[in-house]
Motif scaffolding. Structure first.
Motif, PDB file in Angstrom:
ATOM      1  N   GLY A  47       0.123  -3.854  -5.205  1.00 32.56           N
ATOM      2  CA  GLY A  47      -0.200  -3.260  -3.905  1.00 32.56           C
ATOM      3  C   GLY A  47      -0.658  -1.819  -4.026  1.00 32.56           C
ATOM      4  O   GLY A  47      -1.602  -1.393  -3.357  1.00 32.56           O
ATOM      5  N   LEU A  48       0.006  -1.062  -4.878  1.00 32.04           N
ATOM      6  CA  LEU A  48      -0.385   0.330  -5.101  1.00 32.04           C
ATOM      7  C   LEU A  48      -1.760   0.417  -5.765  1.00 32.04           C
ATOM      8  O   LEU A  48      -2.582   1.253  -5.412  1.00 32.04           O
ATOM      9  CB  LEU A  48       0.669   1.051  -5.949  1.00 32.04           C
ATOM     10  CG  LEU A  48       2.007   1.318  -5.258  1.00 32.04           C
ATOM     11  CD1 LEU A  48       3.046   1.772  -6.265  1.00 32.04           C
ATOM     12  CD2 LEU A  48       1.859   2.331  -4.143  1.00 32.04           C
ATOM     13  N   ARG A  49      -2.016  -0.463  -6.713  1.00 30.60           N
ATOM     14  CA  ARG A  49      -3.324  -0.470  -7.387  1.00 30.60           C
ATOM     15  C   ARG A  49      -4.439  -0.830  -6.407  1.00 30.60           C
ATOM     16  O   ARG A  49      -5.517  -0.245  -6.451  1.00 30.60           O
ATOM     17  CB  ARG A  49      -3.307  -1.419  -8.580  1.00 30.60           C
ATOM     18  CG  ARG A  49      -2.416  -0.873  -9.714  1.00 30.60           C
ATOM     19  CD  ARG A  49      -2.471  -1.716 -10.945  1.00 30.60           C
ATOM     20  NE  ARG A  49      -3.788  -1.748 -11.549  1.00 30.60           N
ATOM     21  CZ  ARG A  49      -4.259  -0.844 -12.406  1.00 30.60           C
ATOM     22  NH1 ARG A  49      -3.495   0.179 -12.744  1.00 30.60           N
ATOM     23  NH2 ARG A  49      -5.452  -0.955 -12.928  1.00 30.60           N
ATOM     24  N   LYS A  50      -4.165  -1.778  -5.497  1.00 32.62           N
ATOM     25  CA  LYS A  50      -5.167  -2.154  -4.487  1.00 32.62           C
ATOM     26  C   LYS A  50      -5.487  -0.980  -3.569  1.00 32.62           C
ATOM     27  O   LYS A  50      -6.574  -0.880  -3.029  1.00 32.62           O
ATOM     28  CB  LYS A  50      -4.683  -3.348  -3.664  1.00 32.62           C
ATOM     29  CG  LYS A  50      -4.783  -4.660  -4.392  1.00 32.62           C
ATOM     30  CD  LYS A  50      -4.285  -5.805  -3.545  1.00 32.62           C
ATOM     31  CE  LYS A  50      -4.295  -7.091  -4.341  1.00 32.62           C
ATOM     32  NZ  LYS A  50      -3.675  -8.199  -3.610  1.00 32.62           N
ATOM     33  N   LYS A  51      -4.517  -0.084  -3.386  1.00 34.97           N
ATOM     34  CA  LYS A  51      -4.731   1.107  -2.554  1.00 34.97           C
ATOM     35  C   LYS A  51      -5.422   2.224  -3.347  1.00 34.97           C
ATOM     36  O   LYS A  51      -5.636   3.309  -2.835  1.00 34.97           O
ATOM     37  CB  LYS A  51      -3.401   1.612  -1.995  1.00 34.97           C
ATOM     38  CG  LYS A  51      -2.780   0.689  -0.976  1.00 34.97           C
ATOM     39  CD  LYS A  51      -1.514   1.331  -0.464  1.00 34.97           C
ATOM     40  CE  LYS A  51      -1.301   1.151   0.996  1.00 34.97           C
ATOM     41  NZ  LYS A  51      -2.349   1.409   1.910  1.00 34.97           N
ATOM     42  N   GLY A  52      -5.721   1.952  -4.617  1.00 35.65           N
ATOM     43  CA  GLY A  52      -6.418   2.938  -5.435  1.00 35.65           C
ATOM     44  C   GLY A  52      -5.508   3.873  -6.211  1.00 35.65           C
ATOM     45  O   GLY A  52      -5.975   4.858  -6.782  1.00 35.65           O
ATOM     46  N   HIS A  53      -4.215   3.590  -6.241  1.00 32.13           N
ATOM     47  CA  HIS A  53      -3.265   4.436  -6.971  1.00 32.13           C
ATOM     48  C   HIS A  53      -3.087   3.881  -8.377  1.00 32.13           C
ATOM     49  O   HIS A  53      -2.626   2.757  -8.550  1.00 32.13           O
ATOM     50  CB  HIS A  53      -1.918   4.507  -6.253  1.00 32.13           C
ATOM     51  CG  HIS A  53      -2.014   4.988  -4.840  1.00 32.13           C
ATOM     52  ND1 HIS A  53      -2.633   6.175  -4.483  1.00 32.13           N
ATOM     53  CD2 HIS A  53      -1.582   4.435  -3.678  1.00 32.13           C
ATOM     54  CE1 HIS A  53      -2.568   6.331  -3.178  1.00 32.13           C
ATOM     55  NE2 HIS A  53      -1.932   5.279  -2.666  1.00 32.13           N
TER      56      HIS A  53
END
Length: 146
Positions: A47-53
């Motif tokens: 989820g964090l990676r999908k948000k660009g983090h």
């Protein structure tokens, strides 16, 4: 403006818990605050990676433990035994769907007849353990699966 207030809120929470502010901690708290899901560490990482983090999985695991130990997150096991995290720290319990795995929060104040203190005392007297906390977990079938 709302994002700035949210960031300051997370920073204040970290300071109040005696923790140093880091971007991974702030982002984990922000993610769990916005979601009414109870992700596994892997789901949170995705989820964090999908948000660009760009936060590594090991960093997610490490910070989840730090935040849990500081009382900023709850950790619990789902019906499959997966560890899940909950950013909602007001005293509450969980409904778990045995078919789809859905998790729903139930506030403790909505269950005035449930008093865990006699259970804690009975277990402590019988076992010699100190029981830090008792939580109610209800398993059943959610409306979507019925």
């Amino acid at each position: 403006m709302a994002k700035a207030k949210e960031r300051e809120s997370h920073r204040s929470r970290l300071r109040a818990a005696g923790l140093r502010h880091t971007l991974p901690r702030e982002r984990i708290l922000a993610y769990l605050d916005r979601k009414n899901t109870h992700p596994t560490p892997e789901e949170l990482h995705q989820g964090l990676r999908k948000k660009g983090h760009n936060i590594g999985l090991s960093t997610v695991y490490l910070n989840l433990q730090v935040l849990r130990n500081a009382g900023l997150l709850w950790e619990f096991k789902d019906q499959q035994g997966h560890t899940r995290y909950d950013g909602y720290t007001e005293r509450h319990h969980h409904l778990l769907c045995v078919q789809c795995g859905a998790v729903q929060d139930i506030l403790a104040r909505e269950l005035p007849e449930f008093n865990p203190e006699p259970i804690k005392t009975a277990i402590e007297n019988r076992t010699g353990w100190f029981v830090e906390e008792a939580r109610l977990e209800l398993r059943g079938v959610c409306p979507s699966c019925q």
